[in-house]
Design an enzyme around this catalytic site. Sequence first.
Site, PDB file in Angstrom:
ATOM      1  N   CYS A 194      78.399  66.788  46.076  1.00  0.00           N
ATOM      2  CA  CYS A 194      77.077  66.603  45.456  1.00  0.00           C
ATOM      3  C   CYS A 194      76.457  65.239  45.760  1.00  0.00           C
ATOM      4  O   CYS A 194      75.288  65.014  45.466  1.00  0.00           O
ATOM      5  CB  CYS A 194      77.164  66.839  43.957  1.00  0.00           C
ATOM      6  SG  CYS A 194      77.846  68.450  43.547  1.00  0.00           S
TER       7      CYS A 194
ATOM      8  N   ASN B 109      72.854  73.777  39.590  1.00  0.00           N
ATOM      9  CA  ASN B 109      73.393  72.708  40.430  1.00  0.00           C
ATOM     10  C   ASN B 109      73.539  73.233  41.865  1.00  0.00           C
ATOM     11  O   ASN B 109      74.366  74.098  42.123  1.00  0.00           O
ATOM     12  CB  ASN B 109      74.749  72.284  39.849  1.00  0.00           C
ATOM     13  CG  ASN B 109      75.428  71.197  40.665  1.00  0.00           C
ATOM     14  OD1 ASN B 109      75.033  70.901  41.791  1.00  0.00           O
ATOM     15  ND2 ASN B 109      76.461  70.603  40.091  1.00  0.00           N
TER      16      ASN B 109
ATOM     17  N   HIS C  65      71.057  63.576  40.997  1.00  0.00           N
ATOM     18  CA  HIS C  65      71.620  64.890  41.306  1.00  0.00           C
ATOM     19  C   HIS C  65      71.489  65.769  40.061  1.00  0.00           C
ATOM     20  O   HIS C  65      71.796  65.341  38.950  1.00  0.00           O
ATOM     21  CB  HIS C  65      73.083  64.721  41.718  1.00  0.00           C
ATOM     22  CG  HIS C  65      73.843  65.996  41.727  1.00  0.00           C
ATOM     23  ND1 HIS C  65      73.384  67.135  42.360  1.00  0.00           N
ATOM     24  CD2 HIS C  65      75.032  66.336  41.158  1.00  0.00           C
ATOM     25  CE1 HIS C  65      74.264  68.099  42.188  1.00  0.00           C
ATOM     26  NE2 HIS C  65      75.265  67.648  41.456  1.00  0.00           N
TER      27      HIS C  65
END
Length: 310
Positions: free
Chosen positions: A110, A267, A237
Site C-alpha cells: 500500500c 482499500n 492511503h
Amino acid sequence: MQIIAMGSCLPEGILDNEQLSRMVETNDEWIVTRTGIRQRHIAHGETTLSLAAAAARQAMERAGVAPDRIGLVVVCTFTPDQATPSTACLVQQELGLGQDVLAFDLNAACSGFIYGLATAEGLLSRMEGRYGLVIGSEVISRTVDYTDRGTCILFGDGAGAAVVSAEGPAAVADFGCNGDLAVLSAGVRREDGSAAPLAMNGKEVFRFAVSTVPASIRKLLDKAGLSLDEVDHIVCHQANHRIVESIARHLQTDLGRFYENIEFYGNTSAASIPIALCEMQEKGLLHRGDTVLLAGFGSGLTWGSLLLTW
Ligand code: COA
C-alpha cells in the site's frame, strides 16, 4: 518532480455492503462505522494489466504526452497477473511505447505509489526530456478470502496512473520498512506449493498505521522546513476512515483537510492514492504550485510520505 496529469480505471463490477452481508456474517452498519466503506469495485475479467493500461492511457491523453516521450514505466502492485513478464513490460506493449523504456514492477504494497514516485524522480533525472508513468494497479480480490469477514470487507480493485517529469522543485520524502511476515501478508507459499490468501492482524495494522504515519509526516515537514498549515492538500492511503481520523488527531489538524474517498472504493492498496489524486484533478481541486502531501503505509511493513509541488 512534477505530476503532469492523472488517470484512473475502476472495474465495472461493484460489491456493496449489502451484497457482502449475504456472503459472510457482517452488516452495513458494522462496516461503515468501523471503516467508512460502503462499496468497492471488483474485477470480473479486468486484470492488473488492463486496469493499469487504461489508467495510463487516460493520464497520457490528459497530459498530451505522446508514447515516444515516455522513458520509464513503474507499475506499483502486489497483485500482478503473473510473476513475469512484469506488468510494466506489458504496459509498454499495450500502449505502444518505444523500446527505449525502463519498465519494471515495484512491490511496496500500500506504500507502492509513494515508493514509485520517489524512484521515478531519481531515474527521470538521468533521462533528459522524457516522462515517466507511475501506475498503481491492483486486483486484490484475487487474493482475498471471502469467508474471512475481518479482511474481505476492506479491499477493492482499481488503478490510478500519473504522468510525471523530473522538472520543477524536488520532492521531499521520508521512507521506512520493518520486515514482518506476521502482521499483513498475501500469497505466502504453503508446504503444498499453493498460495495463502491475504491474512492480516487488523488491530496490529491499525496500531502501526496511526503511530508510524504521523511520525513520518512530522519528519517530512521537518526536512522540508514547512508547517502542516502551509500544506494545501493531504492525501493518505485509503485503508480505513478511522485511521485517517486518528492521524488527523495525532497531527492536531482538521480532518476536513484530508481528501477521502474510501466510501466508494475500499482499500485499493497501491492504487488508492493515485485514484484519489485523479478525482481531485477532475474536481478542479489541484492547482499548479499547490503543495501536496502524500502518505502511505502497508504490508512489508512499509511506509512513506512525500511532499511535492503540483
Ligand atoms: N462484521 C461484523 N463483525 C465483525 C466483522 C465484520 N466484518 N469483522 C470482525 N467482526 C467482529 C469480531 O469478530 C469481533 O467480535 P467479538 O468482539 O465478538 O470477538 C468484533 O467485531 C470486533 O472485532 P475487531 O477485530 O476487534 O474489530 P476492530 O475494531 O479492530 O476493526 C478492522 C477491525 C479490520 C476494521 C480494523 O482492525 C482495521 O481497520 N484495521 C486496519 C486494517 C487495514 O487498514 N489494513 C490494510 C492496511 S494497508
